[in-house]
Scaffold this active site. Structure first.
Site, PDB file in Angstrom:
ATOM      1  N   HIS A  90       3.370   2.225  -8.910  1.00  0.00           N
ATOM      2  CA  HIS A  90       3.224   0.765  -9.001  1.00  0.00           C
ATOM      3  C   HIS A  90       4.492   0.126  -9.577  1.00  0.00           C
ATOM      4  CE1 HIS A  90      -0.793   1.203  -7.689  1.00  0.00           C
ATOM      5  NE2 HIS A  90      -1.271   1.695  -8.812  1.00  0.00           N
TER       6      HIS A  90
ATOM      7  N   ASP B  16       0.837  -1.205   0.000  1.00  0.00           N
ATOM      8  CA  ASP B  16       0.000   0.000   0.000  1.00  0.00           C
ATOM      9  C   ASP B  16       0.871   1.253   0.000  1.00  0.00           C
ATOM     10  OD1 ASP B  16      -2.305   1.508  -0.024  1.00  0.00           O
ATOM     11  OD2 ASP B  16      -2.676   1.337   2.125  1.00  0.00           O
TER      12      ASP B  16
ATOM     13  N   ASN C  42       1.575   3.080  -3.017  1.00  0.00           N
ATOM     14  CA  ASN C  42       2.217   3.354  -4.317  1.00  0.00           C
ATOM     15  C   ASN C  42       1.714   4.666  -4.920  1.00  0.00           C
ATOM     16  OD1 ASN C  42       3.372   0.863  -4.066  1.00  0.00           O
ATOM     17  ND2 ASN C  42       2.036  -0.156  -5.538  1.00  0.00           N
ATOM     18  N   GLY C  43       0.380   4.849  -4.862  1.00  0.00           N
ATOM     19  CA  GLY C  43      -0.214   6.043  -5.468  1.00  0.00           C
ATOM     20  C   GLY C  43       0.273   7.311  -4.784  1.00  0.00           C
TER      21      GLY C  43
ATOM     22  N   ARG D 102     -10.677   0.580 -10.128  1.00  0.00           N
ATOM     23  CA  ARG D 102      -9.713   1.660 -10.447  1.00  0.00           C
ATOM     24  C   ARG D 102      -9.800   2.023 -11.929  1.00  0.00           C
ATOM     25  NH1 ARG D 102      -4.649   1.589  -6.541  1.00  0.00           N
ATOM     26  NH2 ARG D 102      -5.785   1.011  -4.679  1.00  0.00           N
TER      27      ARG D 102
ATOM     28  N   ASN E  95     -10.096  -4.029  -6.606  1.00  0.00           N
ATOM     29  CA  ASN E  95      -9.215  -3.126  -7.367  1.00  0.00           C
ATOM     30  C   ASN E  95      -9.634  -2.930  -8.833  1.00  0.00           C
ATOM     31  OD1 ASN E  95      -6.154  -4.004  -5.570  1.00  0.00           O
ATOM     32  ND2 ASN E  95      -7.544  -2.267  -5.274  1.00  0.00           N
TER      33      ASN E  95
ATOM     34  N   TRP F  57       2.957   7.719  -3.026  1.00  0.00           N
ATOM     35  CA  TRP F  57       4.403   7.876  -3.278  1.00  0.00           C
ATOM     36  C   TRP F  57       4.611   8.627  -4.593  1.00  0.00           C
ATOM     37  CZ3 TRP F  57       7.828   6.624  -7.097  1.00  0.00           C
ATOM     38  CH2 TRP F  57       9.182   6.595  -6.763  1.00  0.00           C
TER      39      TRP F  57
HETATM   40  C1  FPP Z   1      -1.747  -0.281  -3.432  1.00  0.00           C
HETATM   41  O1  FPP Z   1      -1.271   1.047  -3.457  1.00  0.00           O
HETATM   42  C2  FPP Z   1      -1.143  -1.043  -4.503  1.00  0.00           C
HETATM   43  C3  FPP Z   1      -1.803  -1.738  -5.460  1.00  0.00           C
HETATM   44  C4  FPP Z   1      -3.278  -1.835  -5.522  1.00  0.00           C
HETATM   45  C5  FPP Z   1      -1.077  -2.438  -6.535  1.00  0.00           C
HETATM   46  C6  FPP Z   1       0.145  -3.228  -6.116  1.00  0.00           C
HETATM   47  C7  FPP Z   1       0.771  -3.761  -7.324  1.00  0.00           C
HETATM   48  C8  FPP Z   1       2.073  -3.682  -7.648  1.00  0.00           C
HETATM   49  C9  FPP Z   1       3.120  -3.143  -6.752  1.00  0.00           C
HETATM   50  C10 FPP Z   1       2.467  -4.130  -9.001  1.00  0.00           C
HETATM   51  C11 FPP Z   1       3.132  -5.419  -9.196  1.00  0.00           C
HETATM   52  C12 FPP Z   1       3.272  -6.307  -8.043  1.00  0.00           C
HETATM   53  C13 FPP Z   1       4.096  -7.372  -8.011  1.00  0.00           C
HETATM   54  C14 FPP Z   1       4.022  -8.270  -6.838  1.00  0.00           C
HETATM   55  C15 FPP Z   1       5.076  -7.701  -9.078  1.00  0.00           C
HETATM   56  P1  FPP Z   1      -2.297   2.214  -3.760  1.00  0.00           P
HETATM   57  O2  FPP Z   1      -2.323   2.441  -5.230  1.00  0.00           O
HETATM   58  O3  FPP Z   1      -3.612   1.899  -3.135  1.00  0.00           O
HETATM   59  O4  FPP Z   1      -1.607   3.412  -3.032  1.00  0.00           O
HETATM   60  P2  FPP Z   1      -2.333   4.669  -2.389  1.00  0.00           P
HETATM   61  O5  FPP Z   1      -3.089   4.162  -1.194  1.00  0.00           O
HETATM   62  O6  FPP Z   1      -1.182   5.543  -1.997  1.00  0.00           O
HETATM   63  O7  FPP Z   1      -3.202   5.275  -3.446  1.00  0.00           O
END
Ligand code: FPP
Length: 243
Positions: A41, A24, A26-27, A75, A72, A29
């Site tokens: 991601h 959690d 990524n967005g 999205r 998900n 970041w």
């Molecule tokens: C949550 O962060 C992340 C995800 C829903 C996607 C995770 C997927 C990857 C890292 C891609 C590939 C994975 C592997 C194992 C190779 P968010 O987008 O909800 O972040 P936020 O809460 O900051 O918006």
């Protein structure tokens, strides 16, 4: 960025056998850097690679990550496509290297909704994995804890109706889950600042120790994993009993 050479843990010593992580942050970041969410991601996928290597090096047997939930799909389509493309690339790389590195891999989730290409990659990783023992990475794709329990209940009911299943026990029910054969997580880590389970491994985390951190997943390195393991070691696991 994660640096896999910066190791402070010694293999085997008080190391959880199974670590589960909710990827959690990524967005956020990416947003903090003025980048599109998809860039977060991409870095998150790299972080996963580094953390998986580190887990293997320090003697963790199983690492399970929540990469894509049953929710998900809501999205934006472009974001879903990017995540799926990253997962496909990872699965393809796994197929290419797991034989060399003797790594096992399993995808947990309802894979019927995945593309034909993805399903073929999943089947290939399972086939290769069946030849090895040792570290296993589990990637949850189109995974939901409640969905998993319903899916298991339906399959058990079918077997029972067909006279192929004995009376239900926790152990037998576990054999119908996507995680059949995998021990329950000892330590559940959630980076990104939220403190909830978000439908992840609901059955399996009954006795897991939880570790929450504000560090966003793309910034999560071996040092942070060491901190989580240190916290885990200080916990007193009683499984409902007394010591
Ligand atoms: C949550 O962060 C992340 C995800 C829903 C996607 C995770 C997927 C990857 C890292 C891609 C590939 C994975 C592997 C194992 C190779 P968010 O987008 O909800 O972040 P936020 O809460 O900051 O918006």
């Amino acid at each position: 960025m994660a640096n896999t050479n910066n190791k402070t843990n010694t293999p085997g010593e008080g190391i959880p056998r199974h670590i589960a992580i909710i990827l959690d942050g990524n967005g956020r970041w990416a947003k903090k850097r003025g980048l599109p969410r998809t860039a977060g991601h991409a870095v998150g996928a790299e972080t996963f690679r580094k953390i998986a290597t580190y887990c293997k090096d320090i003697g963790v047997d199983y690492l399970t990550v929540y990469a894509f939930s049953t929710e998900n799909w809501k999205r934006p389509p472009a974001e879903v496509r990017t995540i799926m493309a990253l997962l496909n690339r990872y699965l393809q790389e796994a197929v290419d290297t797991m034989e060399r590195d003797h790594i096992r891999m399993k995808v947990l989730g309802d894979i019927s909704a995945l593309s034909e290409e993805q399903r073929a990659l999943v089947a290939k990783t399972e086939e290769i994995s069946s030849h090895y023992e040792g570290f296993q990475a589990n990637i949850c794709i189109n995974y939901g804890g409640r969905d998993e329990i319903l899916h298991a209940a339906r399959r058990y009911a079918e077997d029972f109706a067909a006279g192929k299943a004995d009376a239900l026990t926790e152990e037998r029910f576990g054999g119908y889950l996507y995680s059949a054969g995998i021990p329950d997580p000892d330590l559940l880590i959630r980076p990104g600042g939220e403190q909830r389970l978000s439908n992840f491994l609901l059955w399996q985390c009954a006795y897991a120790e939880f570790y929450f951190t504000d560090v966003l997943w793309p910034d999560f390195g071996p040092e942070e994993l060491d901190r989580a393991i240190e916290a885990y070691r200080r916990r007193d696991r009683r499984y409902g009993g007394v010591k």
